[in-house]
Design a protein around this motif. Sequence first.
Motif, PDB file in Angstrom:
ATOM      1  N   UNK A 273     -38.576 -19.952  45.124  1.00  0.00           N
ATOM      2  CA  UNK A 273     -39.145 -20.793  44.062  1.00  0.00           C
ATOM      3  C   UNK A 273     -40.016 -21.902  44.655  1.00  0.00           C
TER       4      UNK A 273
ATOM      5  N   UNK B  34     -30.297  -7.965  40.601  1.00  0.00           N
ATOM      6  CA  UNK B  34     -29.668  -8.488  39.383  1.00  0.00           C
ATOM      7  C   UNK B  34     -29.796 -10.012  39.270  1.00  0.00           C
ATOM      8  N   UNK B  35     -29.840 -10.687  40.409  1.00  0.00           N
ATOM      9  CA  UNK B  35     -30.064 -12.138  40.373  1.00  0.00           C
ATOM     10  C   UNK B  35     -31.461 -12.453  39.866  1.00  0.00           C
ATOM     11  N   UNK B  36     -32.445 -11.730  40.390  1.00  0.00           N
ATOM     12  CA  UNK B  36     -33.822 -11.955  39.927  1.00  0.00           C
ATOM     13  C   UNK B  36     -33.960 -11.604  38.442  1.00  0.00           C
TER      14      UNK B  36
ATOM     15  N   UNK C 109     -33.793 -14.518  36.013  1.00  0.00           N
ATOM     16  CA  UNK C 109     -34.708 -15.661  36.185  1.00  0.00           C
ATOM     17  C   UNK C 109     -36.154 -15.260  35.867  1.00  0.00           C
TER      18      UNK C 109
ATOM     19  N   UNK D 195     -28.733 -12.248  51.886  1.00  0.00           N
ATOM     20  CA  UNK D 195     -29.623 -12.357  50.736  1.00  0.00           C
ATOM     21  C   UNK D 195     -30.492 -13.605  50.880  1.00  0.00           C
ATOM     22  N   UNK D 196     -31.795 -13.488  50.661  1.00  0.00           N
ATOM     23  CA  UNK D 196     -32.640 -14.688  50.727  1.00  0.00           C
ATOM     24  C   UNK D 196     -32.261 -15.653  49.606  1.00  0.00           C
ATOM     25  N   UNK D 197     -32.375 -16.948  49.881  1.00  0.00           N
ATOM     26  CA  UNK D 197     -31.993 -17.902  48.843  1.00  0.00           C
ATOM     27  C   UNK D 197     -33.095 -17.971  47.788  1.00  0.00           C
ATOM     28  N   UNK D 198     -32.662 -18.082  46.557  1.00  0.00           N
ATOM     29  CA  UNK D 198     -33.613 -18.119  45.444  1.00  0.00           C
ATOM     30  C   UNK D 198     -34.483 -19.370  45.505  1.00  0.00           C
ATOM     31  N   UNK D 199     -33.869 -20.494  45.917  1.00  0.00           N
ATOM     32  CA  UNK D 199     -34.659 -21.728  45.902  1.00  0.00           C
ATOM     33  C   UNK D 199     -35.811 -21.705  46.902  1.00  0.00           C
TER      34      UNK D 199
ATOM     35  N   UNK E 168     -19.643 -10.270  51.631  1.00  0.00           N
ATOM     36  CA  UNK E 168     -20.656 -10.106  50.616  1.00  0.00           C
ATOM     37  C   UNK E 168     -19.986 -10.019  49.252  1.00  0.00           C
TER      38      UNK E 168
ATOM     39  N   UNK F  62     -26.983  -6.682  44.939  1.00  0.00           N
ATOM     40  CA  UNK F  62     -26.830  -7.987  44.300  1.00  0.00           C
ATOM     41  C   UNK F  62     -28.168  -8.689  44.095  1.00  0.00           C
TER      42      UNK F  62
ATOM     43  N   UNK G 116     -38.373 -18.159  35.415  1.00  0.00           N
ATOM     44  CA  UNK G 116     -38.899 -18.805  36.624  1.00  0.00           C
ATOM     45  C   UNK G 116     -40.191 -18.129  37.085  1.00  0.00           C
TER      46      UNK G 116
END
Lengths: 199, 193
Positions: A192, A97-99, A102, A185-189, A24, A94, A105
């Motif tokens: 989306x 912070x990624x969200x 975006x 972690x679930x993928x962002x795409x 990770x 993690x 989006x």
Amino acid sequence: MSHRNTFRIWMAIAVLLFAAGEAMALSDAYKGNIYNPGILKPIDSKLRVKVGMEAPDFNLPSVAGERVTLRSYRGKKNVVLSFVPAAWTPVCSDQWPGYNIVKDLFDGHDAILLGITVDSIPTLFSWTNQMGKLWFPVLSDFWPHGAVADRYGVLRSDGTSERALFVIDKQGIIRYIDVHDINQRPSLEDLVKELDKLR
Amino acid sequence: MVGRFATKSLLMLLCAVILLGWSGVAFAQPPVGGTLPDFTLSAPKDSGEKSYLGLSWLGRSFRIPELKTKVVIVEIFSMYCPYCQAEAPKVNRLYGLIEGNPALKGKIKLIGIGAGNSAYEVGVFKKKYSVAFPLFPDGDFRIHKLMGEVRTPYFIGVKINSDGSHSVFYSKLGAFESAESFLNSMTRLSGLQ
């Protein structure tokens, strides 16, 4: 040696190889303050809602000090619920912070993100402070413990929640559910793509 | 007899795997004075990035030491890492300082590897922070594991010698104070200046 024993040993090797190799990326922002629970059972609950159902309403306190209801977004915003298992753990630390980078989006899909854990407000306050300023509400499902997670069917047997995403449209109908392997972690795409379907 | 031997072999392998897993040292961080682990990166699709790296139009993948330059600075980052997000403008400035200096342009190349990030996620980071240098996805943590599962951001300086050999001259976790002082360190430690 029986074929069964051979099979068991090879299975044990496979599991250990997977566990040893699980990695990770963890931001240095948290220094040494992340508790590593190791590899957990991927999913440890049974959903109580399904796609097409009206999403159960809730009324939870946020880190910002307000109370947030799902109903308040009815007719105004699509809603993404992001349950994460627990503060101060890998992956969870993690994901948000990624969200956080975006927002455009989510705005582009007329959607709000609501982050939920079963931790208390003080714990969430300390933890999310390490992430920088978050643009989305972070809600505490601490008391009654995990009641909202349980209502959705994502409360695990150890009192944490699943790593789960629910996409709820402006009519309050659940349009997508991803109860993800807690270790990943679930993928962002993927998220989306589901938001794209709401257009 | 064969069955017993097979059982013993399997049990020994099992013990080795347990020790490997518990010790947590499957792969070490690239040591200063050592070399990079052996891995390839897919060539960027963007022609500008391909040109920046000096890759041929036909090349589909490459190893970092194969790049026609003297120094490569590798940042292991993640779109999901708050420190990497905060560091992005400074790393962009580092790129600008290199490209704006005729004595360094072409001699130092900068690339990023997104640990656990898909191509889409790396693209989000690149767009969000207007990153001009090439970023590569490492969605399955394959490279991150080879790099000793470092925390992020992590910087690795690699010197490429004229005989094709290479050596790591910098390998360190954490954000840097300023692009200027970091660049000075890179040129000094690599022997470029």
